[in-house]
Design an enzyme around this catalytic site. Structure first.
Site, PDB file in Angstrom:
ATOM      1  N   THR A 224       0.835  -1.211   0.000  1.00  0.00           N
ATOM      2  CA  THR A 224       0.000   0.000   0.000  1.00  0.00           C
ATOM      3  C   THR A 224       0.859   1.246   0.000  1.00  0.00           C
ATOM      4  O   THR A 224       1.912   1.264   0.634  1.00  0.00           O
ATOM      5  CB  THR A 224      -0.858   0.035   1.290  1.00  0.00           C
ATOM      6  OG1 THR A 224      -1.635  -1.153   1.353  1.00  0.00           O
ATOM      7  CG2 THR A 224      -1.778   1.239   1.333  1.00  0.00           C
ATOM      8  N   ASP A 255      -9.428  -1.629   3.945  1.00  0.00           N
ATOM      9  CA  ASP A 255      -9.776  -0.252   4.303  1.00  0.00           C
ATOM     10  C   ASP A 255      -9.370   0.775   3.263  1.00  0.00           C
ATOM     11  O   ASP A 255      -9.960   1.863   3.194  1.00  0.00           O
ATOM     12  CB  ASP A 255      -9.065   0.125   5.616  1.00  0.00           C
ATOM     13  CG  ASP A 255      -7.547   0.043   5.454  1.00  0.00           C
ATOM     14  OD1 ASP A 255      -7.067  -0.978   4.895  1.00  0.00           O
ATOM     15  OD2 ASP A 255      -6.847   0.988   5.844  1.00  0.00           O
TER      16      ASP A 255
END
Ligand code: SD4
Length: 364
Positions: A224, A255
């Site tokens: 990420t 998320d």
């Protein structure tokens, strides 16, 4: 190049006028605005903010060590009177296209051998866009921005997101794994024992079914990148893009593309982006709660720490098995981060600094 003379001149002018960063932000936001479907006024995306007083020293921060390279691209935009929104999009595109990283199409696939990507973006006026479970598109962050700008929606997923991307002119890339991802997948298939991922703990130690290979240059891969920026005009924006958890269940979304969990921006206060075990970030509406903690007067680091402590209270003894980190930037340019475990670092670029900062953590 950063035009320091122009910046100082503008700073002197605006500070002389007695404006705070937040006042300047709202002053610039009211000129030349659009109204979206929710009646929220916003600056038209993609427009340079010319003819507005530059008063803030820009700053950009992003997660993990890949952030150093990503920040360079963002910095070029920020120092050329560009928007924070453009900076956070361009910045993470560097990481998305790097095959040396677990972000973008070079990343680890899901347990069925397919790379699926999630991303979101948010500007200073609550405009936001997201994509999730997107396949074969090189720059999910750009598709997220198109969702924000060209649709009445906030999030598109899967086949629909891919169709929209193609209609917007994005190329469908071949369905092949990068060499590193292929090797990790083959290794994982030997056991293929699916269990909930322990993101970024095993990655760091370099073992376990969810661990991507150590890179040839000796660095660990992370899946990420989240980036937050404050531009010269006092506007905050954020972006986040990920391949999610390596060897995840097909269809799993974490998320990172969820506004309020993986990313949140409120120009009155600040912005936050999360990394680590997405399920436990969603549970506490992580990024938005960090922003709320800053609104109550906490510094960015103290706000991140408050949310990490909340995650730990909820997870109890299981907290030692997960990694979550929050990274925050307030509307004055102050930055801070906090993680559950040691090992999380973030890259910072400002007029005076370019460095990697090791975040404090709950466990030592
Ligand atoms: C997810 N939060 O999909 C992401 C993973 C991550 O570094 O941040 N990895 O849950």
């Amino acid at each position: 190049m950063y035009n320091r003379r122009k910046f100082i001149r503008a700073t002197a002018f605006s500070l002389g006028a007695g404006l705070t960063a937040a006042q300047a932000a709202s002053a610039t936001a009211t000129s030349n605005t659009n109204t979206d479907i929710n009646g929220i006024e916003s600056k038209p995306s993609g427009q340079p903010l010319k003819n507005t007083a530059a008063i803030i020293s820009p700053v950009v921060i992003s997660t993990w060590d890949a952030g150093l390279e990503a920040n360079k691209a963002a910095w070029t935009i920020l120092t050329n009177e560009g928007r924070a929104l453009d900076a956070v999009e361009r910045g993470v595109m560097v990481t998305e296209e790097s095959l040396n990283c677990c972000v973008g199409l070079g990343a680890n696939p899901d347990r069925d051998g397919i790379v699926t990507l999630d991303a979101c973006i948010m500007d200073e006026a609550f405009n936001c866009g997201a994509v999730a479970f997107l396949e074969r598109i090189k720059h999910p962050i750009c598709v997220a921005r198109r969702v924000m700008e060209k649709t009445p929606h906030v999030m598109l997923v899967g086949e629909g997101a891919q169709q929209f991307a193609q209609a917007e002119g994005f190329t469908l890339e071949p369905k092949v794994l990068s060499k590193t991802a292929q090797a990790s997948y083959e290794e994982w298939l030997k056991r293929s024992n699916y269990r909930s991922p322990r993101i970024n703990i095993e990655n760091q130690k370099g073992h376990g079914p969810f661990a991507p290979a150590k890179l040839p240059n000796g660095e660990w891969n992370h899946d990420t990148i989240g980036m937050l920026a404050l531009d010269m005009f006092g506007h905050l924006s954020g972006s986040c893009t990920t391949s999610g958890a390596g060897f995840k269940m097909r269809g799993r979304v974490g998320d990172s593309p969820i506004i309020g969990a993986g990313l949140y921006v409120d120009n009155e206060v600040g912005a936050c982006v999360a990394t680590g075990q997405g399920e436990d970030v969603i549970r506490v509406a992580g990024a938005s709660m960090v922003v709320e903690a800053m609104r109550q007067g906490r510094s960015p680091e103290a706000a991140c720490q408050a949310l990490i402590e909340r995650v730990i209270r909820i997870k109890k003894e299981k907290a030692k098995d997960i990694q979550v980190a929050f990274l925050a930037l307030d509307n004055k340019g102050n930055t801070g981060a906090y993680a559950i475990h040691p090992g999380f670092s973030y890259a910072l670029r400002s007029a005076t600094e370019e460095k990697l900062i090791v975040a404090k953590s709950y466990f030592t």
